[in-house]
Design an enzyme around this catalytic site. Structure first.
Site, mmCIF file in Angstrom:
data_model
loop_
_atom_site.group_PDB
_atom_site.id
_atom_site.type_symbol
_atom_site.label_atom_id
_atom_site.label_comp_id
_atom_site.label_asym_id
_atom_site.label_seq_id
_atom_site.Cartn_x
_atom_site.Cartn_y
_atom_site.Cartn_z
ATOM 1 N N HIS A 1 18.419 -7.713 29.351
ATOM 2 C CA HIS A 1 19.131 -9.035 28.949
ATOM 3 C C HIS A 1 19.790 -9.783 29.906
ATOM 4 O O HIS A 1 19.951 -8.991 31.175
ATOM 5 C CB HIS A 1 20.021 -8.711 27.566
ATOM 6 C CG HIS A 1 21.035 -7.768 27.800
ATOM 7 N ND1 HIS A 1 21.030 -6.220 28.148
ATOM 8 C CD2 HIS A 1 22.467 -7.939 28.216
ATOM 9 C CE1 HIS A 1 21.842 -5.724 28.310
ATOM 10 N NE2 HIS A 1 23.092 -6.846 28.660
ATOM 11 N N HIS B 1 19.462 -6.990 33.467
ATOM 12 C CA HIS B 1 20.001 -5.585 33.501
ATOM 13 C C HIS B 1 19.938 -4.884 32.069
ATOM 14 O O HIS B 1 19.703 -5.678 31.111
ATOM 15 C CB HIS B 1 21.324 -5.547 34.175
ATOM 16 C CG HIS B 1 22.624 -6.138 32.739
ATOM 17 N ND1 HIS B 1 22.597 -7.588 32.655
ATOM 18 C CD2 HIS B 1 23.166 -5.441 31.893
ATOM 19 C CE1 HIS B 1 23.185 -7.839 31.670
ATOM 20 N NE2 HIS B 1 23.588 -6.493 31.327
ATOM 21 N N ASP C 1 22.299 -2.198 29.776
ATOM 22 C CA ASP C 1 23.587 -1.628 29.892
ATOM 23 C C ASP C 1 23.494 -0.150 30.103
ATOM 24 O O ASP C 1 22.818 0.620 29.482
ATOM 25 C CB ASP C 1 24.624 -1.977 28.702
ATOM 26 C CG ASP C 1 24.489 -3.618 28.396
ATOM 27 O OD1 ASP C 1 24.479 -4.023 29.482
ATOM 28 O OD2 ASP C 1 25.202 -3.859 27.310
ATOM 29 N N LYS D 1 34.815 -5.763 28.420
ATOM 30 C CA LYS D 1 34.776 -6.500 29.351
ATOM 31 C C LYS D 1 35.019 -8.003 28.953
ATOM 32 O O LYS D 1 34.192 -8.238 27.643
ATOM 33 C CB LYS D 1 33.313 -6.404 29.995
ATOM 34 C CG LYS D 1 33.040 -7.397 30.959
ATOM 35 C CD LYS D 1 31.569 -7.132 31.722
ATOM 36 C CE LYS D 1 30.891 -7.990 32.883
ATOM 37 N NZ LYS D 1 29.493 -7.925 32.874
HETATM 38 C C1 OGA Z 1 27.205 -7.890 30.121
HETATM 39 C C2 OGA Z 1 26.229 -8.999 29.379
HETATM 40 C C3 OGA Z 1 25.883 -11.032 28.082
HETATM 41 C C4 OGA Z 1 26.692 -12.161 27.590
HETATM 42 O O1 OGA Z 1 28.084 -8.293 30.405
HETATM 43 O O2 OGA Z 1 26.543 -6.832 30.521
HETATM 44 O O3 OGA Z 1 25.032 -8.495 29.222
HETATM 45 O O4 OGA Z 1 26.090 -12.845 27.018
HETATM 46 N N1 OGA Z 1 26.737 -10.065 29.039
HETATM 47 O O5 OGA Z 1 27.936 -12.306 28.181
HETATM 48 NI NI NI Z 2 24.760 -6.464 29.459
#
Ligand code: OGA
Ligand code: NI
Length: 333
Positions: free
Chosen positions: A275, A219, A221, A200
């Site tokens: 996080h 959330h 993961d 992602k």
């Molecule tokens: C996520 C996430 C944190 C970030 O995309 O699941 O927790 O620092 N990203 O981008």
């Molecule tokens: Ni995340």
């Protein structure tokens, strides 16, 4: 099309932000971050020849934090730099070029360019656009979601995927040994070589009110583990003992999150980390998490060797696809 990208909204948001991005007081980062104490997420040197020491450090971090950073991880810095360069270049293309990769509204798949992943509590929106696509195994890759521009996008992403295996194997080995299992058993419980790596890219444009908005709300993961590289703009926060702390980036480190599947297989010994991500007033934040996941049809549950009469299973066993469906639709586990 009909979807408004946050990148466009950011272009005309000079001093204020639209109401739907303003978090409740329970979530606003300015009100809910512990100031002054920087609790440091553990940093682990993966090249340390003393494996028992590495295992102890990973067990400790995974049980108490659910998050740690690894250095000397074996992925060349140049490979990471090139991954980041092409991802940033994609988001800097004009809108119509990015829209060619947009997720279609009715699509079941998570892959593609998009803005809103899931309905959120109280209809609040997150200050972020994203691109999702799988990078491993080759048989699972849909190149239609890989940008053709910049031209080196594909080569650089393939190179990163190839270099990830060493880190992934090492992490699963240590997590496995730390539970008293054989070195390969944790990875096998996640599907072995059929594990899927889902990349992602989070693109968090500059935001005039970073005190009120969130890039990604709190959330855990769903993955087994997540391996994240950020650009140089801080913003990731971890929740420990009910308080939010900034995660200080270490140059060239990879940030590892324990995901829900590792928590489940370990029967709760390892914790998936809660996080969230802040946004920045002056700079665009970008991050590249790779969600290392079991294949969708694999049933995941507490490892049989870790449960007995004295330690009953704390989680139900479920196909990974079913787990994701329940979590995204907020139906009971
Ligand atoms: C996520 C996430 C944190 C970030 O995309 O699941 O927790 O620092 N990203 O981008
Ligand atoms: Ni995340």
């Amino acid at each position: 099309m009909g979807v408004e990208r946050v990148q466009e909204i950011a272009n005309f948001s000079k001093e204020t932000i639209p109401e739907e991005f303003i978090r409740t007081t329970y979530e606003q980062p300015a009100l809910t971050t512990v100031q002054g104490t920087v609790l440091e997420v553990p940093v682990i040197d993966l090249s340390d020849p003393d494996e028992e020491k590495v295992v102890r450090a990973i067990v400790d971090a995974s049980s108490n934090w659910g998050m740690f950073q690894v250095v000397n991880h074996g992925i060349p810095h140049e490979t990471v730099r090139k991954l980041k360069e092409v991802g940033k270049a994609f988001f800097e293309l004009p809108p119509h070029e990015k829209e060619a990769y947009a997720k279609s509204p009715g699509s079941q798949s998570i892959e593609g360019y998009g803005t809103k992943l899931q309905r959120e509590v109280e209809g609040k929106k997150a200050w972020v656009d994203h691109l999702f696509h799988k990078i491993w195994p080759p048989s699972e890759i849909n190149y239609q979601f890989w940008p053709k521009n910049p031209p080196s996008y594909r080569k650089n992403n393939e190179e990163y995927a190839k270099h990830m295996h060493g880190v992934v194997d090492k992490l699963f080995r240590c997590l496995s040994l730390g539970l008293g299992l054989d070195g390969n058993e944790m990875k096998e419980a996640m599907g072995g070589d059929n594990m899927v790596y889902l990349l992602k890219i989070n693109y968090y444009p500059r935001c005039p009110r970073p005190d009120l908005a969130l890039g990604v709300p709190a959330h855990t993961d769903m993955s087994a583990i997540t391996i994240l590289v950020p650009n140089d703009v801080q913003g990731l926060q971890a929740c420990k003992d009910d308080h939010w702390y900034d995660v200080e980036y270490i140059p060239n480190a990879l940030i590892v999150h324990i995901g829900d599947q590792v928590e489940i297989v370990s029967n709760g010994k390892y914790k998936s980390v809660l996080h969230r991500a802040k946004v920045n007033k002056e700079k665009t934040r970008i991050s590249w998490p790779v969600f290392v996941e079991p294949p969708p049809d694999l049933e995941v549950g507490p490892h049989p060797k870790l449960v007995n009469e004295a330690n009953p299973p704390k989680f139900e066993s479920k196909k990974y696809s079913q787990y994701c469906f329940c979590k995204l639709n907020k139906t009971p586990k």
